[in-house]
Design a protein around this motif. Sequence first.
Motif, mmCIF file in Angstrom:
data_model
loop_
_atom_site.group_PDB
_atom_site.id
_atom_site.type_symbol
_atom_site.label_atom_id
_atom_site.label_comp_id
_atom_site.label_asym_id
_atom_site.label_seq_id
_atom_site.Cartn_x
_atom_site.Cartn_y
_atom_site.Cartn_z
ATOM 1 N N HIS A 1 77.204 101.409 14.974
ATOM 2 C CA HIS A 1 76.023 101.099 13.804
ATOM 3 C C HIS A 1 75.507 99.823 13.964
ATOM 4 C CE1 HIS A 1 76.614 105.260 12.280
ATOM 5 N NE2 HIS A 1 77.876 104.944 11.990
ATOM 6 N N ARG A 2 74.210 99.891 13.967
ATOM 7 C CA ARG A 2 73.657 98.320 14.050
ATOM 8 C C ARG A 2 72.730 98.010 12.779
ATOM 9 N NH1 ARG A 2 77.394 98.025 16.464
ATOM 10 N NH2 ARG A 2 77.706 97.322 18.535
ATOM 11 N N ARG A 3 72.291 99.090 12.113
ATOM 12 C CA ARG A 3 71.329 98.868 11.009
ATOM 13 C C ARG A 3 72.156 99.350 9.891
ATOM 14 N NH1 ARG A 3 66.905 96.104 10.900
ATOM 15 N NH2 ARG A 3 65.698 97.935 9.747
ATOM 16 N N ILE A 4 72.600 98.502 9.107
ATOM 17 C CA ILE A 4 73.628 98.724 8.023
ATOM 18 C C ILE A 4 73.120 98.341 6.596
ATOM 19 C CG2 ILE A 4 75.910 98.557 6.996
ATOM 20 C CD1 ILE A 4 76.623 97.896 10.004
ATOM 21 N N ALA A 5 72.718 99.319 5.627
ATOM 22 C CA ALA A 5 72.468 98.924 4.524
ATOM 23 C C ALA A 5 73.631 98.394 3.476
ATOM 24 C CB ALA A 5 71.689 100.210 3.683
ATOM 25 N N LEU A 6 73.263 97.647 2.732
ATOM 26 C CA LEU A 6 74.244 96.975 1.621
ATOM 27 C C LEU A 6 73.784 97.407 0.288
ATOM 28 C CD1 LEU A 6 76.558 95.487 0.816
ATOM 29 C CD2 LEU A 6 75.204 93.391 0.787
ATOM 30 N N ILE A 7 74.374 98.154 -0.580
ATOM 31 C CA ILE A 7 74.304 98.666 -1.830
ATOM 32 C C ILE A 7 75.208 97.682 -2.462
ATOM 33 C CG2 ILE A 7 74.106 100.146 -3.582
ATOM 34 C CD1 ILE A 7 71.996 100.410 -1.588
ATOM 35 N N ASN A 8 74.983 96.607 -3.195
ATOM 36 C CA ASN A 8 75.617 95.534 -3.676
ATOM 37 C C ASN A 8 75.759 95.563 -5.301
ATOM 38 O OD1 ASN A 8 77.879 93.588 -3.478
ATOM 39 N ND2 ASN A 8 76.485 92.104 -2.701
#
Length: 318
Positions: free
Chosen positions: A162-169
């Motif tokens: 995976h190269r496009r990783i979302a962050l829900i922080n």
Amino acid sequence: MSKSTVSRVLDGRRNSGSPHAQRVRQAASELGYQRNIFASGMRRGETNTIGLIVPRLTDTTMAVLYEEISKACQAEHKLAIVATSENSIQAVEQAVDTLLERRVDGLILTTDQAEDPTVAKLRKLGVPHVCALRTEGLSDAALGDDVQGAYLATSHLLELGHRRIALINGPGFASSARGRRAGYCQAHEEAGIEVDASLMRETDFTTASAEHQMGNLLEGQASFSACFAATDNLAVGAISALRGAGRSVPQDVSVVGYNDIPLARYLSAPLSTVRIPFDEIARNCLELLREQVAGAGDTHTRVSEPELVVRDTTQRYR
């Protein structure tokens, strides 16, 4: 006037309106006197109670921490008392005052807002206290390694292609959220992949806010194949939004959570996550409190190591 009489006037046990009592209160006001409730309690003896303040117990992470602290207290024949703050500075201060009025032997706090004066006040008064899971950087603290944990989670997704990783922080005022963002960025940097700030979202650590923020990403047609959620509760919210939008987990989007709460393994797709040793953190809290009571002068931070747990919500990028 004797010291005991002055003490009774100032701590409210003597509500006399006599001229002597009024002069005591006036002198205390002019001197800026603040009653040290903890010291007063110590003179009366230990109560074998520990106060814990958390934002909310509907946050499973905080509920698990409370259970582990309660177990650790029971092993030492103590009782853990919990209060909630809903991330309100005023509520934290009120909870601290109430717990100290009940003469707890020490406090464990999971709040670390930069503007919160409560921890500074506890240091000034000499009240034994420990920050747990989060820290303001000055008090004793028992933490998980948030940077390393987020690094493990993000590196796992990168290793799967995976190269496009979302962050829900979580919110930026929480040291745990800042650490997890740093670990997320570190993994990208080491892989030679630029972080896309448009894929990063902050929440208030609630499942509903994670669902909302993931929904915003999807509505904005952001392109990503994976998501690192900074807690398991946030992962649950993110997965709900993904499925509501017709995205399959992990076929369309791989998801990694954080904390390994008991529910994580029982979801319809058991959650890949980062396990935190809450039992060790709880024991560290009590040990740090004991050291403070014994007069240890130095500030200590005990950091527990996280562990990646791979389950069914992550798969190789196709």
